[in-house]
Design an enzyme around this catalytic site. Structure first.
Site, PDB file in Angstrom:
ATOM      1  CG  ASP A  30     -16.093 -15.979  -0.093  1.00 28.25           C
ATOM      2  OD1 ASP A  30     -14.906 -16.293   0.156  1.00 28.25           O
ATOM      3  OD2 ASP A  30     -17.058 -16.690   0.232  1.00 28.25           O
ATOM      4  CG  ASP A  71     -20.203 -13.136   5.115  1.00 27.85           C
ATOM      5  OD1 ASP A  71     -19.379 -13.880   5.670  1.00 27.85           O
ATOM      6  OD2 ASP A  71     -20.950 -13.532   4.198  1.00 27.85           O
TER       7      ASP A  71
END
Lengths: 294, 294
Positions: B10, B189
């Protein structure tokens, strides 16, 4: 717990010692107060046998008193005699009560006698005469200097039968293990490889590593070049240090796998050296090498 | 870290949101103060790209702002526009700077727009036009009711291209996952299967189990009759509860292995149902079944 290999249970004798602020010992047994919920428990030789039988362990231990270090001669002697009387009560219980399981459960009596040679000798003779399938040495690794431990192991191993396993309880560092093997010990148990792993201490053939140390921060070499377990070459020292710094459970897992693998390698290798006939030479070299902080 | 499978990183956008008490956002990027050592860090779209390239992840994410819930319309709109401008800067950086590794690194832009349908629609159109290899939906699973989440996913999935993965960030419970798959999501996720496992929550096809609950104390049935992973039938509920009560790390390990296995089973099964053509029917039955506390 889903463990399909051998199980050895202790009798509670050591717990009597390690939880000593909460216990009262008399001829009958030990009364102690749980440090968890304050509840009172009475352990006797008979009850310790009953419990270990019901657990179904492959090796069960006699109910003994483990004396602290240092220990006055008179207390050590009286405690040893008590341990011997308790041994007889364990045997009577086992003889007069049916097994719980179909598999056999080997019963090991325990030598006591603190750090007094004459007591250790007397206790070893008493225990050897019990004719058990294996024999244990208790009351060591409780804070005495290593040399005193080795002296006691030596005295006792000269008396306990050679053809039955000799089990030194609660030992120890890799160096302690090799020195005691050289004196005739066949079996050990210890929290050290796992507990120290959880605190970041790794045992290797070259010495011990405190992986939390700043010096490993940028060391991208494998955890252990020997590569005994898969973690040794899979992960770097820097990465393992990072896991401990970040308090990630994976760090404890990796260190535990490494240490258990190393201890297993150490005793497998000692066995091979005994068979080859060069244990002493190898042991001296290894003891020297491992007695270092990296 | 020795992980030889795919990695997705991320960009820090979500951290901007979750560490919001320590950050300042402006056109240039985000300045934030580490909650660990108080150090100041400046994250910009360019720096987030540079970092993710150097890590070498297979999928790297655009630098975005994730708005909190609830969020005023005006703030949500301005934030969405900022995320879009940051996206252009990410693309410029990636186009004008060489790759660090030989393998390709797919770049996914992120749809924002809080819980406003018109903003989500505008953002999805903007993101779809970026022509990336995959597209993500951010800013959901931040405290809004599940129905609002599904409404937004639905609006966005109708716009994002069907032939590229649609990735819903930070979701979720097994029920959330099935509902979103039914709306067109391909990727997720979430910390839930692992973090909740460490706290004693098990996900099963029949509902969730809080294994710390007293009711499991003497339940010697397998953790999960389904037996997806080896732990499910190897250990009993009573044993796993005991491990949590005694604060043994093994409890967290067993629960984690179970939950990850269950999540993997759930999405494999969803895939099979999509191929068979009976996803909706199966999903409705499962959602009903799993929405229970055992």
């Amino acid at each position: 717990m889903g463990w399909d290999r051998n199980i050895l249970t202790d009798s509670g004798g050591y717990q009597v010692y390690s939880l000593s602020s909460n216990r009262k010992i008399n001829e009958e047994g030990v009364k102690f107060k749980s440090h968890i919920d304050g509840s009172l428990h009475m352990f006797t030789p008979e009850y310790a046998m009953q419990l270990q039988r019901s657990i179904g362990a492959d090796i069960i231990m006699a109910f003994d008193e483990c004396t602290p270090y240092p220990c006055e001669y008179q207390y050590a002697k009286e405690s040893m005699d008590l341990t011997h009387r308790w041994l007889e009560r364990c045997k009577v219980y086992l003889d007069n009560n049916p097994s719980v399981y179909e598999h056999s459960q080997a019963f090991f009596p325990i030598v006591q006698g603190s750090t007094y040679k004459d007591l250790r000798k007397a206790s070893a003779e008493y225990i050897a005469n019990a004719g058990a399938e294996g024999n244990a040495i208790g009351g060591l690794s409780v804070g005495e200097p290593a040399d005193e431990m080795y002296e006691m192991t030596d005295v006792v191993c000269r008396i306990l039968p050679e053809d039955k396993p000799r089990y030194l309880m609660g030992v120890g560092t890799p160096v302690n293990i090799l020195e005691n093997i050289a004196l005739g010990i066949d079996m050990f148990d210890c929290v050290m490889p796992t507990r120290n792993a959880r605190n970041g201490m790794l045992f290797t053939s070259q010495g011990t590593i405190n992986i939390k140390n700043k010096k490993w921060e940028a060391d991208f070499s494998p955890i252990d070049e020997m590569g005994i377990t898969f973690v040794d070459k899979e992960y770097t020292k820097a990465y393992l240090r990072h896991l401990f710094a970040a308090n990630e459970y994976l760090g404890k897992q990796i260190a535990t796998i490494h240490n258990l693998g190393f201890y297993m390698w150490l005793v497998r290798e000692a066995r091979a050296r005994i068979i080859q006939g060069d244990l002493a030479e190898w042991k001296n070299r290894m003891v020297n090498q491992m007695d270092t902080r990296l």
